[in-house]
Motif scaffolding. Sequence first.
Motif, PDB file in Angstrom:
ATOM      1  N   GLU A   1       0.831  -1.211   0.000  1.00  0.00           N
ATOM      2  CA  GLU A   1       0.000   0.000   0.000  1.00  0.00           C
ATOM      3  C   GLU A   1       0.862   1.256   0.000  1.00  0.00           C
ATOM      4  O   GLU A   1       0.582   2.211  -0.732  1.00  0.00           O
ATOM      5  N   ARG A   2       1.905   1.251   0.826  1.00  0.00           N
ATOM      6  CA  ARG A   2       2.800   2.411   0.869  1.00  0.00           C
ATOM      7  C   ARG A   2       3.441   2.628  -0.498  1.00  0.00           C
ATOM      8  O   ARG A   2       3.558   3.760  -0.971  1.00  0.00           O
ATOM      9  N   MET A   3       3.836   1.539  -1.120  1.00  0.00           N
ATOM     10  CA  MET A   3       4.476   1.644  -2.425  1.00  0.00           C
ATOM     11  C   MET A   3       3.506   2.211  -3.460  1.00  0.00           C
ATOM     12  O   MET A   3       3.882   3.051  -4.278  1.00  0.00           O
ATOM     13  N   MET A   4       2.265   1.782  -3.409  1.00  0.00           N
ATOM     14  CA  MET A   4       1.266   2.293  -4.350  1.00  0.00           C
ATOM     15  C   MET A   4       1.018   3.786  -4.121  1.00  0.00           C
ATOM     16  O   MET A   4       0.935   4.563  -5.080  1.00  0.00           O
ATOM     17  N   MET A   5       0.917   4.187  -2.869  1.00  0.00           N
ATOM     18  CA  MET A   5       0.686   5.600  -2.561  1.00  0.00           C
ATOM     19  C   MET A   5       1.878   6.450  -3.001  1.00  0.00           C
ATOM     20  O   MET A   5       1.707   7.526  -3.575  1.00  0.00           O
ATOM     21  N   MET A   6       3.067   5.950  -2.746  1.00  0.00           N
ATOM     22  CA  MET A   6       4.255   6.688  -3.176  1.00  0.00           C
ATOM     23  C   MET A   6       4.341   6.730  -4.694  1.00  0.00           C
ATOM     24  O   MET A   6       4.757   7.734  -5.268  1.00  0.00           O
ATOM     25  N   GLY A   7       3.934   5.655  -5.338  1.00  0.00           N
ATOM     26  CA  GLY A   7       3.944   5.614  -6.795  1.00  0.00           C
ATOM     27  C   GLY A   7       3.096   6.724  -7.394  1.00  0.00           C
ATOM     28  O   GLY A   7       3.476   7.348  -8.391  1.00  0.00           O
ATOM     29  N   ALA A   8       1.955   6.990  -6.778  1.00  0.00           N
ATOM     30  CA  ALA A   8       1.092   8.072  -7.254  1.00  0.00           C
ATOM     31  C   ALA A   8       1.786   9.422  -7.082  1.00  0.00           C
ATOM     32  O   ALA A   8       1.742  10.279  -7.976  1.00  0.00           O
ATOM     33  N   ARG A   9       2.438   9.602  -5.951  1.00  0.00           N
ATOM     34  CA  ARG A   9       3.168  10.854  -5.713  1.00  0.00           C
ATOM     35  C   ARG A   9       4.330  10.998  -6.691  1.00  0.00           C
ATOM     36  O   ARG A   9       4.592  12.092  -7.208  1.00  0.00           O
TER      37      ARG A   9
ATOM     38  N   GLU B   1      11.585   8.129  -0.241  1.00  0.00           N
ATOM     39  CA  GLU B   1      10.762   9.166   0.394  1.00  0.00           C
ATOM     40  C   GLU B   1      11.552  10.462   0.588  1.00  0.00           C
ATOM     41  O   GLU B   1      11.023  11.552   0.381  1.00  0.00           O
ATOM     42  N   ARG B   2      12.806  10.344   0.939  1.00  0.00           N
ATOM     43  CA  ARG B   2      13.628  11.551   1.143  1.00  0.00           C
ATOM     44  C   ARG B   2      13.736  12.363  -0.147  1.00  0.00           C
ATOM     45  O   ARG B   2      13.566  13.587  -0.134  1.00  0.00           O
ATOM     46  N   ASP B   3      14.017  11.689  -1.248  1.00  0.00           N
ATOM     47  CA  ASP B   3      14.120  12.412  -2.522  1.00  0.00           C
ATOM     48  C   ASP B   3      12.751  12.890  -2.995  1.00  0.00           C
ATOM     49  O   ASP B   3      12.633  13.981  -3.555  1.00  0.00           O
ATOM     50  N   LEU B   4      11.733  12.098  -2.750  1.00  0.00           N
ATOM     51  CA  LEU B   4      10.383  12.493  -3.142  1.00  0.00           C
ATOM     52  C   LEU B   4       9.976  13.772  -2.410  1.00  0.00           C
ATOM     53  O   LEU B   4       9.461  14.714  -3.020  1.00  0.00           O
ATOM     54  N   GLU B   5      10.239  13.819  -1.118  1.00  0.00           N
ATOM     55  CA  GLU B   5       9.905  15.018  -0.343  1.00  0.00           C
ATOM     56  C   GLU B   5      10.720  16.221  -0.811  1.00  0.00           C
ATOM     57  O   GLU B   5      10.202  17.336  -0.892  1.00  0.00           O
TER      58      GLU B   5
END
Length: 85
Positions: free
Chosen positions: A5-13, A73-77
């Motif tokens: 689920e976390r991976m899917m949510m991050m994928g959308a971001r 997550e660090r790079d995404l943020e």
Amino acid sequence: SAVRERMMMMGARVGAVATSLQGLQREQSQQGVGLRSDMVAAQQRLNYQMNEAQASLNQNDAAAVKKRLDAAERDLERLETFLGK
């Protein structure tokens, strides 16, 4: 699973960030400038970490998935902050 689920949510971001970066790159290239190199590097690291997370998920290695997603997550943020998201 929670990891999936976390991976899917991050994928959308990640997708939203990629779309925004593409638009920004087009806009900047029309002005004769390029995207900041640190943001290009952050996007490359992000994509690498997400690909590695997917590979770990395929191997049912939840600990490795979490490690890769934490790094991503660090790079995404960083990218979201840069883009004002």
